[in-house]
Design a protein around this motif. Structure first.
Motif, PDB file in Angstrom:
ATOM      1  N   MET A   1     -27.167 -29.563   1.562  1.00  0.00           N
ATOM      2  CA  MET A   1     -28.423 -29.914   2.213  1.00  0.00           C
ATOM      3  C   MET A   1     -29.508 -28.891   1.907  1.00  0.00           C
ATOM      4  SD  MET A   1     -29.790 -32.309   3.858  1.00  0.00           S
ATOM      5  CE  MET A   1     -28.350 -33.190   4.424  1.00  0.00           C
ATOM      6  N   ILE A   2     -29.105 -27.612   1.873  1.00  0.00           N
ATOM      7  CA  ILE A   2     -30.076 -26.576   1.531  1.00  0.00           C
ATOM      8  C   ILE A   2     -30.594 -26.783   0.113  1.00  0.00           C
ATOM      9  CG2 ILE A   2     -30.359 -24.105   1.119  1.00  0.00           C
ATOM     10  CD1 ILE A   2     -28.445 -23.594   3.406  1.00  0.00           C
ATOM     11  N   ASP A   3     -29.698 -27.141  -0.806  1.00  0.00           N
ATOM     12  CA  ASP A   3     -30.106 -27.384  -2.187  1.00  0.00           C
ATOM     13  C   ASP A   3     -31.127 -28.521  -2.261  1.00  0.00           C
ATOM     14  OD1 ASP A   3     -28.428 -25.407  -3.016  1.00  0.00           O
ATOM     15  OD2 ASP A   3     -26.824 -26.744  -3.670  1.00  0.00           O
ATOM     16  N   ARG A   4     -30.894 -29.583  -1.493  1.00  0.00           N
ATOM     17  CA  ARG A   4     -31.814 -30.722  -1.522  1.00  0.00           C
ATOM     18  C   ARG A   4     -33.161 -30.366  -0.904  1.00  0.00           C
ATOM     19  NH1 ARG A   4     -28.286 -36.203  -0.127  1.00  0.00           N
ATOM     20  NH2 ARG A   4     -27.080 -36.209  -2.072  1.00  0.00           N
ATOM     21  N   ALA A   5     -33.141 -29.597   0.175  1.00  0.00           N
ATOM     22  CA  ALA A   5     -34.398 -29.175   0.788  1.00  0.00           C
ATOM     23  C   ALA A   5     -35.186 -28.295  -0.179  1.00  0.00           C
ATOM     24  CB  ALA A   5     -34.123 -28.427   2.093  1.00  0.00           C
ATOM     25  N   PHE A   6     -34.474 -27.413  -0.873  1.00  0.00           N
ATOM     26  CA  PHE A   6     -35.145 -26.540  -1.835  1.00  0.00           C
ATOM     27  C   PHE A   6     -35.686 -27.347  -3.006  1.00  0.00           C
ATOM     28  CE2 PHE A   6     -35.420 -23.023  -4.937  1.00  0.00           C
ATOM     29  CZ  PHE A   6     -36.141 -22.127  -4.158  1.00  0.00           C
ATOM     30  N   ALA A   7     -34.976 -28.416  -3.383  1.00  0.00           N
ATOM     31  CA  ALA A   7     -35.457 -29.285  -4.463  1.00  0.00           C
ATOM     32  C   ALA A   7     -36.790 -29.921  -4.085  1.00  0.00           C
ATOM     33  CB  ALA A   7     -34.426 -30.362  -4.776  1.00  0.00           C
ATOM     34  N   LEU A   8     -36.950 -30.284  -2.814  1.00  0.00           N
ATOM     35  CA  LEU A   8     -38.227 -30.838  -2.361  1.00  0.00           C
ATOM     36  C   LEU A   8     -39.335 -29.799  -2.472  1.00  0.00           C
ATOM     37  CD1 LEU A   8     -36.604 -33.280  -1.299  1.00  0.00           C
ATOM     38  CD2 LEU A   8     -37.940 -33.142   0.809  1.00  0.00           C
ATOM     39  N   LEU A   9     -39.058 -28.591  -2.018  1.00  0.00           N
ATOM     40  CA  LEU A   9     -40.086 -27.550  -2.014  1.00  0.00           C
ATOM     41  C   LEU A   9     -40.481 -27.154  -3.432  1.00  0.00           C
ATOM     42  CD1 LEU A   9     -38.673 -25.309   0.859  1.00  0.00           C
ATOM     43  CD2 LEU A   9     -40.584 -26.932   0.990  1.00  0.00           C
ATOM     44  N   THR A  10     -39.504 -27.068  -4.331  1.00  0.00           N
ATOM     45  CA  THR A  10     -39.815 -26.647  -5.697  1.00  0.00           C
ATOM     46  C   THR A  10     -40.380 -27.783  -6.544  1.00  0.00           C
ATOM     47  OG1 THR A  10     -37.489 -27.017  -6.317  1.00  0.00           O
ATOM     48  CG2 THR A  10     -38.127 -24.780  -5.699  1.00  0.00           C
ATOM     49  N   ALA A  11     -40.453 -28.980  -5.996  1.00  0.00           N
ATOM     50  CA  ALA A  11     -41.097 -30.081  -6.715  1.00  0.00           C
ATOM     51  C   ALA A  11     -42.612 -29.893  -6.767  1.00  0.00           C
ATOM     52  CB  ALA A  11     -40.759 -31.413  -6.055  1.00  0.00           C
ATOM     53  N   PHE A  12     -43.147 -29.069  -5.864  1.00  0.00           N
ATOM     54  CA  PHE A  12     -44.580 -28.788  -5.872  1.00  0.00           C
ATOM     55  C   PHE A  12     -44.890 -27.789  -6.987  1.00  0.00           C
ATOM     56  CE2 PHE A  12     -43.725 -30.231  -1.601  1.00  0.00           C
ATOM     57  CZ  PHE A  12     -44.818 -31.042  -1.312  1.00  0.00           C
ATOM     58  N   LEU A  36     -37.221 -38.533   3.169  1.00  0.00           N
ATOM     59  CA  LEU A  36     -37.886 -38.736   4.462  1.00  0.00           C
ATOM     60  C   LEU A  36     -37.264 -37.851   5.534  1.00  0.00           C
ATOM     61  CD1 LEU A  36     -39.868 -40.193   6.299  1.00  0.00           C
ATOM     62  CD2 LEU A  36     -38.169 -42.036   6.545  1.00  0.00           C
ATOM     63  N   ARG A  37     -35.949 -37.841   5.584  1.00  0.00           N
ATOM     64  CA  ARG A  37     -35.268 -37.043   6.608  1.00  0.00           C
ATOM     65  C   ARG A  37     -35.545 -35.553   6.440  1.00  0.00           C
ATOM     66  NH1 ARG A  37     -30.756 -38.690   5.523  1.00  0.00           N
ATOM     67  NH2 ARG A  37     -29.770 -36.947   4.431  1.00  0.00           N
ATOM     68  N   LEU A  38     -35.465 -35.070   5.201  1.00  0.00           N
ATOM     69  CA  LEU A  38     -35.698 -33.655   4.954  1.00  0.00           C
ATOM     70  C   LEU A  38     -37.167 -33.286   5.174  1.00  0.00           C
ATOM     71  CD1 LEU A  38     -33.524 -33.078   1.764  1.00  0.00           C
ATOM     72  CD2 LEU A  38     -33.079 -32.221   4.063  1.00  0.00           C
ATOM     73  N   ALA A  39     -38.068 -34.164   4.731  1.00  0.00           N
ATOM     74  CA  ALA A  39     -39.491 -33.875   4.887  1.00  0.00           C
ATOM     75  C   ALA A  39     -39.871 -33.768   6.355  1.00  0.00           C
ATOM     76  CB  ALA A  39     -40.324 -34.950   4.193  1.00  0.00           C
ATOM     77  N   ARG A  40     -39.311 -34.622   7.192  1.00  0.00           N
ATOM     78  CA  ARG A  40     -39.595 -34.556   8.628  1.00  0.00           C
ATOM     79  C   ARG A  40     -39.137 -33.220   9.212  1.00  0.00           C
ATOM     80  NH1 ARG A  40     -37.607 -40.633  10.506  1.00  0.00           N
ATOM     81  NH2 ARG A  40     -39.604 -41.712  10.113  1.00  0.00           N
ATOM     82  N   ARG A  41     -37.946 -32.787   8.801  1.00  0.00           N
ATOM     83  CA  ARG A  41     -37.436 -31.527   9.324  1.00  0.00           C
ATOM     84  C   ARG A  41     -38.249 -30.343   8.806  1.00  0.00           C
ATOM     85  NH1 ARG A  41     -36.129 -28.846  13.430  1.00  0.00           N
ATOM     86  NH2 ARG A  41     -34.511 -27.253  13.160  1.00  0.00           N
ATOM     87  N   LEU A  42     -38.631 -30.390   7.533  1.00  0.00           N
ATOM     88  CA  LEU A  42     -39.442 -29.319   6.965  1.00  0.00           C
ATOM     89  C   LEU A  42     -40.823 -29.267   7.599  1.00  0.00           C
ATOM     90  CD1 LEU A  42     -38.411 -29.666   3.213  1.00  0.00           C
ATOM     91  CD2 LEU A  42     -37.841 -27.778   4.748  1.00  0.00           C
ATOM     92  N   LEU A  43     -41.342 -30.420   7.999  1.00  0.00           N
ATOM     93  CA  LEU A  43     -42.604 -30.449   8.750  1.00  0.00           C
ATOM     94  C   LEU A  43     -42.447 -29.749  10.095  1.00  0.00           C
ATOM     95  CD1 LEU A  43     -43.881 -34.099   8.122  1.00  0.00           C
ATOM     96  CD2 LEU A  43     -45.086 -32.001   7.483  1.00  0.00           C
ATOM     97  N   GLN A  44     -41.354 -30.027  10.771  1.00  0.00           N
ATOM     98  CA  GLN A  44     -41.106 -29.398  12.069  1.00  0.00           C
ATOM     99  C   GLN A  44     -40.992 -27.883  11.952  1.00  0.00           C
ATOM    100  OE1 GLN A  44     -37.510 -31.361  13.276  1.00  0.00           O
ATOM    101  NE2 GLN A  44     -38.551 -33.201  14.028  1.00  0.00           N
ATOM    102  N   LEU A  45     -40.429 -27.413  10.845  1.00  0.00           N
ATOM    103  CA  LEU A  45     -40.232 -25.982  10.639  1.00  0.00           C
ATOM    104  C   LEU A  45     -41.466 -25.287  10.071  1.00  0.00           C
ATOM    105  CD1 LEU A  45     -36.625 -26.111   9.140  1.00  0.00           C
ATOM    106  CD2 LEU A  45     -37.273 -25.376  11.442  1.00  0.00           C
ATOM    107  N   GLY A  46     -42.463 -26.071   9.668  1.00  0.00           N
ATOM    108  CA  GLY A  46     -43.677 -25.489   9.103  1.00  0.00           C
ATOM    109  C   GLY A  46     -43.606 -25.210   7.626  1.00  0.00           C
ATOM    110  N   ALA A  47     -42.491 -25.589   6.976  1.00  0.00           N
ATOM    111  CA  ALA A  47     -42.370 -25.380   5.540  1.00  0.00           C
ATOM    112  C   ALA A  47     -43.204 -26.396   4.761  1.00  0.00           C
ATOM    113  CB  ALA A  47     -40.912 -25.477   5.110  1.00  0.00           C
TER     114      ALA A  47
END
Length: 255
Positions: A1-12, A36-47
């Motif tokens: 899950m961490i890898d997928r979240a990081f993949a979202l962030l590094t897509a920018f 969608l699920r990861l983006a919602r959580r990253l929004l909540q965390l401020g990332a």
């Protein structure tokens, strides 16, 4: 899950700073439902944050965390007074970069409004084999990394000129011998870059400091003394024993 979240962030990237959910899914190679699920959580965390159009952008929380990186923001805080002195002497570009894997990462850049055009931005990655700061960092990297880089097909970009591994190896030896890297580029504009190593408390090279000026605006031999003195003074501030004992050379404006 961490890898997928990081993949979202590094897509920018610098050219892809805001994305819709669908664009983020495609850019990261992540299924839409997972995005969608990861983006919602990253929004909540401020990332992540949402811009005025509802697109996803990098959040300030990441900037806050990144500012704690000692090889980035911490080094920048120490280096800025010395970079400002060097900038006053050139009124062009002054760059500070560290090595991150097989790239140079630009942590600070001071530039005049009318300075010659360059492709470098703070937070951007620069090739080790064809930039002044990159050559300094590669020349002082471990032999294993040098061999890995030299084994690749290398090209000077954006010129598209192939790099000879044998010539590059000779260049790295010259950088170690002289303590300077000099690079002349023709694109996006004719420039000359001169770079010097910055050493830390264990006397290892921790960064590279560079000035970039228009070709014909100044010769490397004119820029070298000020650059050497500034890099040495910065190294002393970082606790380098070699720089503390280095003789001669002009003194920078700040101790």
């Amino acid at each position: 899950m961490i890898d997928r979240a990081f993949a979202l962030l590094t897509a920018f990237t610098a050219t892809r700073r805001a994305m819709t959910l669908a664009e983020l899914s495609r850019a990261s190679g992540t299924p839409a439902s997972t995005t969608l699920r990861l983006a919602r959580r990253l929004l909540q965390l401020g990332a992540l944050e949402r811009d005025a159009d509802g697109r996803y952008v990098i959040g300030l929380r990441l900037w806050e965390l990144a500012s704690l990186a000692p090889r980035g923001h911490g080094l920048r805080e120490v280096a800025l007074p010395y970079m400002e002195d060097l900038y006053e002497a050139t009124h062009q570009h002054v760059l500070l970069a560290v090595r991150d894997g097989a790239d140079a990462l630009l942590v600070e850049r001071l530039s005049a409004r009318d300075a010659v055009n360059v492709l470098y931005r703070v937070g951007g990655r620069l090739p080790l084999h064809s930039t002044g700061v990159g050559l300094v960092l590669l020349a002082h990297a471990e032999a294993r990394l040098q061999d890995e880089v030299l084994a690749r097909p290398l090209v000077h970009e954006p010129e598209g000129v192939p790099v000879s591994p044998a010539a590059l190896r000779r260049t790295l030896a010259e950088v170690r011998r002289t303590g300077l890297a000099v690079v002349e580029r023709s694109k996006p504009g004719p420039v000359v870059a001169v770079a010097a190593p910055v050493r830390g408390g264990d006397d290892r090279v921790v960064a590279a400091l560079s000035v970039v000026v228009p070709a014909g605006g100044a010769e490397a031999r004119v820029l070298s003394p000020a650059l050497r003195a500034t890099a040495r003074a910065l190294s002393r501030s970082l606790g380098s024993p070699r720089s503390a004992a280095a003789p001669g050379g002009p003194s920078p404006a700040r101790p």
